[in-house]
Design a protein around this motif. Structure first.
Motif, short mmCIF file in Angstrom:
data_model
loop_
_atom_site.label_atom_id
_atom_site.label_comp_id
_atom_site.label_asym_id
_atom_site.label_seq_id
_atom_site.Cartn_x
_atom_site.Cartn_y
_atom_site.Cartn_z
N ALA A 1 0.83 -1.21 0.00
CA ALA A 1 0.00 0.00 0.00
C ALA A 1 0.86 1.25 0.00
O ALA A 1 0.55 2.24 -0.68
N ALA A 2 1.97 1.22 0.75
CA ALA A 2 2.87 2.39 0.77
C ALA A 2 3.51 2.63 -0.59
O ALA A 2 3.65 3.78 -1.04
N ALA A 3 3.88 1.52 -1.26
CA ALA A 3 4.47 1.65 -2.59
C ALA A 3 3.48 2.23 -3.59
O ALA A 3 3.81 3.08 -4.42
N GLU A 4 2.21 1.80 -3.48
CA GLU A 4 1.17 2.32 -4.38
C GLU A 4 0.92 3.81 -4.13
O GLU A 4 0.77 4.60 -5.07
N GLU A 5 0.91 4.19 -2.85
CA GLU A 5 0.71 5.60 -2.51
C GLU A 5 1.86 6.46 -3.00
O GLU A 5 1.66 7.57 -3.51
N LYS A 6 3.07 5.94 -2.88
CA LYS A 6 4.25 6.68 -3.35
C LYS A 6 4.22 6.86 -4.87
O LYS A 6 4.56 7.93 -5.40
N ALA A 7 3.79 5.81 -5.58
CA ALA A 7 3.70 5.90 -7.05
C ALA A 7 2.64 6.92 -7.47
O ALA A 7 2.85 7.69 -8.42
N ALA A 8 1.53 6.97 -6.74
CA ALA A 8 0.47 7.93 -7.07
C ALA A 8 0.96 9.36 -6.82
O ALA A 8 0.68 10.27 -7.61
N ALA A 9 1.70 9.57 -5.71
CA ALA A 9 2.22 10.91 -5.42
C ALA A 9 3.24 11.35 -6.46
O ALA A 9 3.26 12.51 -6.88
N GLU A 10 4.07 10.44 -6.91
CA GLU A 10 5.07 10.76 -7.93
C GLU A 10 4.40 11.11 -9.26
O GLU A 10 4.82 12.03 -9.96
N LYS A 11 3.33 10.38 -9.59
CA LYS A 11 2.60 10.67 -10.83
C LYS A 11 1.96 12.06 -10.77
O LYS A 11 2.01 12.82 -11.75
N ALA A 12 1.39 12.41 -9.61
CA ALA A 12 0.79 13.74 -9.46
C ALA A 12 1.86 14.83 -9.58
O ALA A 12 1.63 15.88 -10.20
N LEU A 13 3.04 14.58 -9.02
CA LEU A 13 4.13 15.54 -9.10
C LEU A 13 4.61 15.70 -10.54
O LEU A 13 4.86 16.81 -11.02
N THR A 14 4.72 14.58 -11.25
CA THR A 14 5.15 14.62 -12.66
C THR A 14 4.14 15.36 -13.53
O THR A 14 4.51 16.16 -14.39
N ASP A 15 2.85 15.10 -13.29
CA ASP A 15 1.80 15.79 -14.07
C ASP A 15 1.82 17.29 -13.79
O ASP A 15 1.65 18.11 -14.71
N ALA A 16 2.03 17.68 -12.53
CA ALA A 16 2.08 19.10 -12.19
C ALA A 16 3.27 19.79 -12.86
O ALA A 16 3.16 20.91 -13.37
N ALA A 17 4.43 19.11 -12.87
CA ALA A 17 5.61 19.67 -13.52
C ALA A 17 5.39 19.81 -15.03
O ALA A 17 5.79 20.80 -15.64
N GLU A 18 4.72 18.82 -15.63
CA GLU A 18 4.44 18.88 -17.07
C GLU A 18 3.50 20.05 -17.38
O GLU A 18 3.67 20.75 -18.39
N THR A 19 2.52 20.28 -16.50
CA THR A 19 1.57 21.39 -16.71
C THR A 19 2.30 22.73 -16.72
O THR A 19 2.10 23.57 -17.62
N VAL A 20 3.18 22.96 -15.72
CA VAL A 20 3.91 24.23 -15.65
C VAL A 20 4.86 24.36 -16.82
O VAL A 20 4.99 25.44 -17.42
N ALA A 21 5.55 23.26 -17.20
CA ALA A 21 6.53 23.32 -18.29
C ALA A 21 5.85 23.65 -19.62
O ALA A 21 6.35 24.47 -20.39
N ARG A 22 4.70 23.05 -19.88
CA ARG A 22 3.99 23.33 -21.14
C ARG A 22 3.51 24.78 -21.19
O ARG A 22 3.60 25.44 -22.22
N TRP A 23 3.00 25.26 -20.04
CA TRP A 23 2.56 26.66 -20.00
C TRP A 23 3.75 27.59 -20.25
O TRP A 23 3.65 28.54 -21.03
N TRP A 24 4.88 27.35 -19.58
CA TRP A 24 6.02 28.26 -19.71
C TRP A 24 6.58 28.23 -21.13
O TRP A 24 6.96 29.26 -21.67
N TRP A 25 6.66 27.05 -21.75
CA TRP A 25 7.24 26.99 -23.09
C TRP A 25 6.41 27.81 -24.08
O TRP A 25 6.95 28.51 -24.93
N ALA A 26 5.09 27.73 -23.95
CA ALA A 26 4.23 28.53 -24.83
C ALA A 26 4.35 30.02 -24.49
O ALA A 26 4.42 30.87 -25.38
N ASP A 27 4.38 30.37 -23.19
CA ASP A 27 4.48 31.76 -22.78
C ASP A 27 5.82 32.36 -23.18
O ASP A 27 5.90 33.50 -23.65
#
Length: 370
Positions: A236-262
């Motif tokens: 369960a801890a491994a699954e929770e860690k994977a979910a948190a990492e995915k959320a972090l990766t998605d958030a970084a991708e969101t900011v990176a895409r916005w900045w590249w266009a801006d």
């Protein structure tokens, strides 16, 4: 941040909800002390105040109308000030002023685009923001930062342009991961085949009598033991860690895409070393992992004004965006010079050879025009 004025013909301030002048603006050698003083005075006014050079030139200690007009052109050329001919959604037009406490490169570019005129035509949008209308009919950014606490929402990300020269960067990482997974699977199949082909070891514990062997239940038929509580908690801890990492990766991708266009819109198309987009995304990912917010990262990228800032520039920009700490200039304070500050008598940008500029844009009546 005041993207639209309280009064339709009032001033639009590109600033935070308190009066101050950025340290970078104070130290900007593109503008004279006279222009800096005029900018500070305008920033101290209310949103309903109308900026008129004739009014600014009145009173004790004022330099006069021509001097004020020179300072206005100086601020416009540097990206701090401009007049706006605004067209609203209801069809009415108005005249107003836009002023920024920090330098806006887009304003400086528009000043040159409109042949060094103080007046820039803008058109109101459905969300209350404004876009510049150019002579060829196209619409462009007005240089104001978005009024949000985070980069563009999910529904807007689908329309974000792919980063130039880096459109395949994220796909390349996915491809590498896929290939690695395929290699591991092939290695596992090969190991299983080798194990199956190897001769079986004799079972010394098995009874010699076939009948006795038949009576003994096979180990394979025994039910598998349920996982222990410790193993379940670990899974369960491994699954929770994977979910948190995915959320972090998605958030970084969101900011990176916005900045590249801006950045492409305000700084131009990226032509640096390959891998810039991926590197910026990793820098954002690292900052988010350390507790910075998406808004902190967005503000820091705007302050750094680099498609791909260096590690030190990124750290300095994060410090400024979150703590208001301006990094020290590498060479100390710029020495004072009368000629550099006040000029040698030449006309400033936007002026004719005569002492009185011919552009009388700010003589227009500030208010709604039916």
């Amino acid at each position: 941040m005041s993207r639209r004025p309280t009064n339709p013909n009032g001033v639009r301030f590109n600033r935070r909800p308190y009066v101050h002048v950025d340290s970078a603006t104070v130290r900007d050698t593109r503008i004279s002390y006279k222009a800096l003083g005029l900018l500070t005075y305008i920033l101290d006014q209310s949103e309903n105040w109308q900026v008129r050079s004739e009014q600014l030139s009145r009173g004790e200690g004022r330099e006069g109308r021509d001097a004020v007009r020179k300072a206005q052109h100086e601020l416009a050329a540097a990206g701090y000030f401009r007049l706006e001919r605004r067209r609203f959604l209801n069809g009415q037009c108005g005249m107003g002023t836009a002023v920024s406490e920090h330098r806006v490169q887009q304003w400086a570019d528009d000043y040159e685009e409109f042949e060094r005129s103080l007046t820039i035509p803008v058109v109101e949008q459905e969300d209350g923001s404004f876009l510049v209308k150019y002579k060829d009919g196209r619409l462009g950014s007005d240089g104001f930062a978005p009024d949000v606490d985070a980069p563009p929402a999910e529904e807007e990300e689908e329309d974000a342009p792919a980063p130039p020269d880096e459109t395949e960067a994220p796909a390349a990482e996915e491809k590498t991961a896929t290939e690695l997974k395929a290699e591991r699977a092939a290695a596992a199949r090969k190991a299983a085949a080798e194990k199956k082909a190897a001769p079986a070891k004799p079972n010394t514990d098995a009874p010699a009598d076939p009948e006795q062997r038949a009576e003994k239940p096979e180990a394979a038929e025994r039910p598998a033991a349920p996982p222990s509580g410790k193993a379940a908690a670990k899974a369960a801890a491994a699954e929770e860690k994977a979910a948190a990492e995915k959320a972090l990766t998605d958030a970084a991708e969101t900011v990176a895409r916005w900045w590249w266009a801006d950045a492409e819109e305000h700084l131009g198309v990226y032509v640096g070393a390959k891998g810039g987009y991926v590197a910026v995304r990793k820098m954002i990912h690292s900052a988010l992992a350390k507790g910075y917010t998406q808004r902190d990262c967005a503000d820091a990228l705007r302050h750094a004004r680099k498609h791909w800032p260096s590690a030190q520039q990124w750290q300095d920009a994060l410090g400024y965006a979150t703590k208001g700490v301006m990094p020290r200039a590498p060479h100390g304070r710029v020495p004072y010079s009368d000629s550099a500050t006040w000029g040698t008598g030449q006309n400033l940008p936007g002026e004719q050879e005569s002492s009185t500029p011919e552009d009388t844009s700010d003589d227009a009546t500030f208010g709604i025009i039916a």
